[in-house]
Design an enzyme around this catalytic site. Structure first.
Site, short mmCIF file in Angstrom:
data_model
loop_
_atom_site.label_atom_id
_atom_site.label_comp_id
_atom_site.label_asym_id
_atom_site.label_seq_id
_atom_site.Cartn_x
_atom_site.Cartn_y
_atom_site.Cartn_z
N LYS A 171 5.56 1.45 15.61
CA LYS A 171 4.47 2.24 16.20
C LYS A 171 4.83 2.75 17.60
O LYS A 171 4.22 2.37 18.61
CB LYS A 171 3.17 1.43 16.26
CG LYS A 171 2.84 0.63 15.00
CD LYS A 171 1.83 1.30 14.11
CE LYS A 171 1.89 0.87 12.67
NZ LYS A 171 1.65 -0.49 12.30
N ASP A 173 1.67 6.01 2.55
CA ASP A 173 0.97 4.74 2.76
C ASP A 173 -0.50 5.06 2.51
O ASP A 173 -1.11 5.81 3.27
CB ASP A 173 1.19 4.25 4.19
CG ASP A 173 0.42 2.97 4.50
OD1 ASP A 173 -0.62 2.72 3.87
OD2 ASP A 173 0.86 2.21 5.37
N ASP A 231 0.81 -1.22 0.00
CA ASP A 231 0.00 0.00 0.00
C ASP A 231 0.84 1.28 0.00
O ASP A 231 0.38 2.34 0.37
CB ASP A 231 -0.95 0.00 1.20
CG ASP A 231 -0.24 -0.29 2.52
OD1 ASP A 231 1.00 -0.39 2.52
OD2 ASP A 231 -0.93 -0.41 3.54
N1 GDD Z 1 0.84 -11.87 3.21
C1 GDD Z 1 0.55 -11.15 4.30
N2 GDD Z 1 0.15 -11.79 5.44
N3 GDD Z 1 0.64 -9.80 4.22
C2 GDD Z 1 0.33 -9.09 5.33
C3 GDD Z 1 -0.11 -9.68 6.53
C4 GDD Z 1 -0.19 -11.13 6.57
O1 GDD Z 1 -0.56 -11.74 7.57
N4 GDD Z 1 -0.36 -8.69 7.42
C5 GDD Z 1 -0.09 -7.53 6.79
N5 GDD Z 1 0.31 -7.76 5.52
C6 GDD Z 1 0.72 -6.77 4.51
C7 GDD Z 1 -0.26 -5.63 4.26
O2 GDD Z 1 -1.14 -5.94 3.20
C8 GDD Z 1 0.67 -4.49 3.87
O3 GDD Z 1 1.00 -4.53 2.49
C9 GDD Z 1 1.93 -4.78 4.65
O4 GDD Z 1 1.89 -6.16 5.01
C10 GDD Z 1 2.06 -3.92 5.92
O5 GDD Z 1 0.88 -4.07 6.69
P1 GDD Z 1 0.01 -2.82 7.13
O6 GDD Z 1 -1.14 -3.33 7.89
O7 GDD Z 1 -0.26 -1.91 5.99
O8 GDD Z 1 1.04 -2.16 8.16
P2 GDD Z 1 1.16 -0.64 8.59
O9 GDD Z 1 0.84 0.28 7.48
O10 GDD Z 1 0.40 -0.46 9.86
O11 GDD Z 1 2.75 -0.54 8.97
C11 GDD Z 1 3.73 -1.01 8.06
O12 GDD Z 1 3.95 -0.07 7.02
C12 GDD Z 1 4.51 1.21 7.44
C13 GDD Z 1 4.74 2.03 6.17
O13 GDD Z 1 3.55 2.24 5.54
C14 GDD Z 1 5.05 -1.26 8.83
O14 GDD Z 1 5.94 -1.89 7.94
C15 GDD Z 1 5.66 0.06 9.34
O15 GDD Z 1 6.93 -0.20 9.93
C16 GDD Z 1 5.84 1.02 8.18
O16 GDD Z 1 6.33 2.28 8.65
MG MG Z 2 0.03 0.11 5.57
#
Ligand code: GDD
Ligand code: MG
Length: 364
Positions: free
Chosen positions: A163, A219, A110
């Site tokens: 976080k 994001d 994303d």
């Molecule tokens: N295959 C798979 N399985 N993908 C997963 C799973 C899972 O169980 N859980 C989450 N994802 C994927 C999501 O679709 C997304 O592409 C990515 O892993 C990160 O998950 P998010 O839920 O979007 O996390 P976030 O936005 O809260 O935080 C992450 O992204 C930030 C930057 O946008 C972390 O990586 C943070 O450290 C980072 O700053």
């Molecule tokens: Mg995200």
């Protein structure tokens, strides 16, 4: 080269759009989010792309198979039977990611930016350690993973805090990595988080570096950020004089940053822009005012409607003189009645709205 895109997760923060399509397939700038990444990976010579999926894989497989030929890549779906988090999927795809000694990319699905993959490979090879993560600066770091450097080193990471509750810094994990196959030894095949387990362990061993991103980053996993990300993306296209944008010389374009699919129709005396994306087969009536909004495929905005900071879902209809603003999001096939006002309304698919929504709320 090889890459894995993390496309799992339920995309709950992007509801009601993700009630209809998995997040990576929701169109950003008139193309599925994930296509921006596939295209950028193909451009730097990646041939093997693993999509780590745990949610409605059949829709993803059907939608993405056609891109294999278009971009000259092999797309493999690695399907989890239970969500494996952000690190487990790497282990599950070990056969592909670890098939040779070359490093592989890992991407959150994303994240939108000018992907700096060429420079990232170069930098990663230059330091010779196990991993490099792309970092960017944000004003509100608490919803991301934050990195802190070693005081005596420009790129080696000293701490990675996912976080953070208290302020530790404003340089955050942009969700794009390049990693050596050796890191697969650090990961067990179980639900596990790269941010909470793998990265802290690599940091401890002095094996994780950062690479500063230039230009925009967002994001786009929630509506407010999806709209902000759209503005940044359109601005970057304007800077590049991109042909994807509608020329500012068109009489209805106001302030630029407007992208209109050629199959959309625009009525008379409209004022459109800045920062508007109009999808395929969208119909815009006479005298419509659009700013800072995204209209997805097949929707209809009737005469004299006023739409601002809003995402109008596929096949939805906005009535005459209706007024939508403040991060309203309409799901698939929603109808907003004539003269209705929506302030931050999040409307679930197939609903019909006949009365004003005066304050932000979910309509189901
Ligand atoms: N295959 C798979 N399985 N993908 C997963 C799973 C899972 O169980 N859980 C989450 N994802 C994927 C999501 O679709 C997304 O592409 C990515 O892993 C990160 O998950 P998010 O839920 O979007 O996390 P976030 O936005 O809260 O935080 C992450 O992204 C930030 C930057 O946008 C972390 O990586 C943070 O450290 C980072 O700053
Ligand atoms: Mg995200």
């Amino acid at each position: 080269m090889k890459a894995l895109i993390l496309v799992g997760g339920f995309g709950t923060r992007l509801r009601p759009l993700t009630l209809t399509l998995p997040k990576p397939l929701v169109e950003f700038g008139n193309r599925p989010m994930i296509l921006h990444q596939i295209e950028a990976l193909a451009a730097v010579g990646v041939k093997d792309i693993v999509l780590a999926v745990n949610y409605r894989p059949e829709i993803m497989t059907a939608a993405l198979q056609k891109y294999e030929e278009e971009y000259g890549v092999n797309i493999t779906f690695s399907v989890e039977t239970e969500p494996l988090g952000t690190a487990g999927p790497l282990k599950l795809a070990e056969k592909i990611l670890g098939k040779d000694d070359s490093p592989f990319f890992v991407l959150n699905s994303d994240v939108i930016c000018d992907y700096p993959f060429n420079q990232l490979v170069e930098f990663h090879n230059s330091h010779g350690n196990e991993g490099t993560i792309v970092v960017t600066k944000v004003e509100e770091p608490s919803k991301y993973g934050v990195i802190v450097h070693k005081p005596d080193h420009p790129s080696r990471i000293d701490r990675f805090v996912e976080k953070p509750v208290e302020f530790v810094g404003n340089r955050i994990n942009a969700g794009l990595y390049i990693l050596n196959p050796s890191i697969l030894k650090r990961i067990e095949l179980r639900p596990t988080s790269i941010e909470q387990e793998t990265f802290p362990a690599m940091v401890k061993d002095g094996q994780l570096h950062s690479f500063d991103l230039e230009g925009f980053w967002m994001d786009v996993g929630q509506p407010k950020d999806f709209l902000s990300g759209t503005c940044l993306y359109l601005t970057s296209l304007t800077k590049k004089n991109s042909k994807l944008l509608t020329p500012a010389s068109e009489s209805f374009v106001n302030g630029g940053n407007v992208m209109i699919d050629p199959s959309a129709t625009i009525g008379k005396n409209c004022k459109i822009g800045p920062n508007v994306v109009i999808g395929p087969n969208v119909q815009i009536g006479d005298g419509v005012r659009l700013q800072r909004c995204v209209l997805l495929q097949g929707c209809k905005v009737k005469e004299h409607a006023w739409v601002k900071s809003t995402i109008v879902g596929w096949n939805s209809t906005v009535g005459r003189w209706a007024r939508l603003e403040n991060v309203s999001v309409l799901g698939d096939d929603v109808t907003i009645g004539d003269e209705v006002y929506c302030n931050g309304a999040s409307v679930l698919p197939h609903k019909s709205i006949k009365a004003n929504v005066d304050s932000p709320s979910i309509i189901m």
